[in-house]
Design a protein around this motif. Sequence first.
Motif, PDB file in Angstrom:
ATOM      1  N   ARG A 217       0.854  -1.191   0.000  1.00  0.00           N
ATOM      2  CA  ARG A 217       0.000   0.000   0.000  1.00  0.00           C
ATOM      3  C   ARG A 217       0.879   1.225   0.000  1.00  0.00           C
ATOM      4  O   ARG A 217       1.857   1.298   0.751  1.00  0.00           O
ATOM      5  CB  ARG A 217      -0.935   0.035   1.206  1.00  0.00           C
ATOM      6  N   SER A 219       0.575   5.639  -0.167  1.00  0.00           N
ATOM      7  CA  SER A 219      -0.221   6.867  -0.150  1.00  0.00           C
ATOM      8  C   SER A 219       0.691   8.054  -0.397  1.00  0.00           C
ATOM      9  O   SER A 219       1.707   8.218   0.273  1.00  0.00           O
ATOM     10  CB  SER A 219      -0.918   7.035   1.206  1.00  0.00           C
ATOM     11  N   HIS A 222      -2.537  13.655   0.818  1.00  0.00           N
ATOM     12  CA  HIS A 222      -2.869  13.954   2.214  1.00  0.00           C
ATOM     13  C   HIS A 222      -1.727  13.529   3.145  1.00  0.00           C
ATOM     14  O   HIS A 222      -1.177  14.338   3.853  1.00  0.00           O
ATOM     15  CB  HIS A 222      -4.187  13.312   2.628  1.00  0.00           C
ATOM     16  N   ASN A 223      -1.400  12.227   3.137  1.00  0.00           N
ATOM     17  CA  ASN A 223      -0.289  11.717   3.930  1.00  0.00           C
ATOM     18  C   ASN A 223       0.662  10.941   3.038  1.00  0.00           C
ATOM     19  O   ASN A 223       0.251  10.352   2.036  1.00  0.00           O
ATOM     20  CB  ASN A 223      -0.788  10.803   5.061  1.00  0.00           C
ATOM     21  N   TYR A 225       2.984   7.869   3.045  1.00  0.00           N
ATOM     22  CA  TYR A 225       3.454   6.664   3.723  1.00  0.00           C
ATOM     23  C   TYR A 225       3.283   5.455   2.814  1.00  0.00           C
ATOM     24  O   TYR A 225       2.518   5.475   1.844  1.00  0.00           O
ATOM     25  CB  TYR A 225       2.717   6.427   5.043  1.00  0.00           C
ATOM     26  N   ARG A 295      -1.561  16.948   5.803  1.00  0.00           N
ATOM     27  CA  ARG A 295      -1.697  16.508   7.193  1.00  0.00           C
ATOM     28  C   ARG A 295      -0.342  16.475   7.905  1.00  0.00           C
ATOM     29  O   ARG A 295      -0.211  15.881   8.971  1.00  0.00           O
ATOM     30  CB  ARG A 295      -2.320  15.110   7.240  1.00  0.00           C
ATOM     31  N   THR A 352       4.830  12.666   8.362  1.00  0.00           N
ATOM     32  CA  THR A 352       3.461  12.168   8.409  1.00  0.00           C
ATOM     33  C   THR A 352       3.164  11.620   9.798  1.00  0.00           C
ATOM     34  O   THR A 352       3.919  10.782  10.292  1.00  0.00           O
ATOM     35  CB  THR A 352       3.259  11.058   7.363  1.00  0.00           C
ATOM     36  N   ASP A 356      -2.094   8.939  12.094  1.00  0.00           N
ATOM     37  CA  ASP A 356      -2.882   9.033  10.873  1.00  0.00           C
ATOM     38  C   ASP A 356      -2.760   7.746  10.065  1.00  0.00           C
ATOM     39  O   ASP A 356      -3.742   7.245   9.501  1.00  0.00           O
ATOM     40  CB  ASP A 356      -2.409  10.212  10.014  1.00  0.00           C
ATOM     41  N   VAL A 357      -1.539   7.238   9.976  1.00  0.00           N
ATOM     42  CA  VAL A 357      -1.312   6.000   9.219  1.00  0.00           C
ATOM     43  C   VAL A 357      -2.097   4.851   9.831  1.00  0.00           C
ATOM     44  O   VAL A 357      -2.763   4.079   9.132  1.00  0.00           O
ATOM     45  CB  VAL A 357       0.189   5.654   9.174  1.00  0.00           C
ATOM     46  N   ALA A 359      -4.770   5.040  11.752  1.00  0.00           N
ATOM     47  CA  ALA A 359      -6.205   5.268  11.623  1.00  0.00           C
ATOM     48  C   ALA A 359      -6.710   4.927  10.220  1.00  0.00           C
ATOM     49  O   ALA A 359      -7.849   4.465  10.055  1.00  0.00           O
ATOM     50  CB  ALA A 359      -6.538   6.722  11.958  1.00  0.00           C
ATOM     51  N   GLU A 360      -5.872   5.144   9.207  1.00  0.00           N
ATOM     52  CA  GLU A 360      -6.272   4.856   7.835  1.00  0.00           C
ATOM     53  C   GLU A 360      -6.136   3.374   7.477  1.00  0.00           C
ATOM     54  O   GLU A 360      -6.564   2.955   6.394  1.00  0.00           O
ATOM     55  CB  GLU A 360      -5.437   5.686   6.855  1.00  0.00           C
ATOM     56  N   ASN A 361      -5.540   2.594   8.373  1.00  0.00           N
ATOM     57  CA  ASN A 361      -5.314   1.180   8.105  1.00  0.00           C
ATOM     58  C   ASN A 361      -5.746   0.354   9.311  1.00  0.00           C
ATOM     59  O   ASN A 361      -4.914  -0.082  10.114  1.00  0.00           O
ATOM     60  CB  ASN A 361      -3.833   0.927   7.789  1.00  0.00           C
TER      61      ASN A 361
END
Length: 369
Positions: A217, A219, A222-223, A225, A295, A352, A356-357, A359-361
Motif C-alpha cells: 500500500r 499513499s 494527504h499523507n 506513507y 496533514r 506524516t 494518521d497512518v 487510523a487509515e489502516n
Amino acid sequence: MRRRALGLSIVVVSCLMGMAVSAPRAAAEPLLSPALAEAVARDLGLNPQQFLDRADAARRLAEFTATIGSEGVTGSWLDDDGRPVVAVAGGPTHTEVADAASAAGLLVDASAIDVPPAVHVAVRPLLDLLPFDPSLTAGPIRASSYLGGDSFLAGTPAGLGLRCSLGFNALDTKRGAVNITAGHCDPGTGATGSASSTGAYPMYGSLVGSKFGSFYRTSQSHNDYALIDIDDNNIGSFEGNAVRVPGAGPLHVTGTVDPIVGAPVCKSGSRTGFSCGTILSTGRSVAMGEGVLDRSFSTSICALRGDSGGPVVSGTLAVGISSASTVGDQPSCEFATLFTMMQGQRPELFATPINDVLAENPGLSIRTS
C-alpha cells in the motif's frame, strides 16, 4: 500556508556509487543509546532525562486534549521551558476544564478566554488528537534484525530504484509483519499490491542484499506513507520494536503519540543518523512533486536525501514518518544549517503523523514494548 519541500529519497543506479542517501528496559541500562543522547545534547541542549520528561509532557497534553475534545481545549503546546500548556475554551465548562488541567499537572493559558471566536474556529481542525495507544506487540532484537533508520532500496536487486530508510516495524492483522515507511519511496506505485509490486532490499553501503518484502500500500496524497509486506522467511528479522542509527544501539519504542507544538523530537535516517529538534506546527500543507500533503507536521530537524521513511520519535513514543525536507539536496546538515542561517531561516523536516497512518489502516499497529 503551503510550502514546497524536497522528497528525501534519492535515485540510485547500478551499485550506487553516487550520493547515498533507548528507553530503559532495566534499571542498569542507559536512558538513551549513546548516539541518540549525543544528538539530543547537540541539537536540543537537553540531557536524556530532560528529553524524556518533555516528551512525556507532550504525551500527557495529547491525552488530555483527546479526552476533553476541541470544544473544551482550543490549543496545546510546550512552552520554551518544556512545560505543558493548554488554552481552555470560554463558556460554561471553562472552570471545570481549567481545574481538570491543573489537576493533571498542566498549565492553563490565562489569555485563552480572550481569544476571538474566529481564531478558535481556525485552529480547531489542528487539535483533533487521537488517543494514546501503547499496544504490547514487541519482539526480540536479534543480531539480524532490521530496525527503523536502517537503509533499504525500493526497486530491483540490480540496484535500480530509490534508497530510503526503514520506518517503524508493525503488525497487520491480515498480513502479519510489515514496515511503515514513506510513500514517495515507492517508484512503482501503479503496481503496488500486485504481483509486480516494488521489492524492498537491505543495503550495506553500496551493496544490495536479498529482497525482504514488497510494497502493498502506498499513499502520496494527504499523507505520505507506504506499507511493506515482509516475506515469510524474513519475519523474524522484523519483530523488533526499536529504531536506531544503522549499526548503533537502539531506542525501544513504547507507544504512539500525536504531534504537539514544542515537543522535542528526533529522527533516525540512514543518511544522517540521529538529529533532533522541536515540532514547529501541525496540519501543514506541503507541495511535493505533483501532489500536496495536507496533514504533515513540521520540525526544526535537518534531514537529507536517503532519510525518507525513517522514524520520528518523541522520547520513546512514535510520532511520525520522515517525508520531506527544505534542505534535502544539501551535501551535509552542517552546510544546510549554515546556508539557511544566512537566509534567516533554518532546516525543516516535514513528517506524516504515525497515528494518521494507523487510523487509515484498521488492524495495523506498530511493535512496542
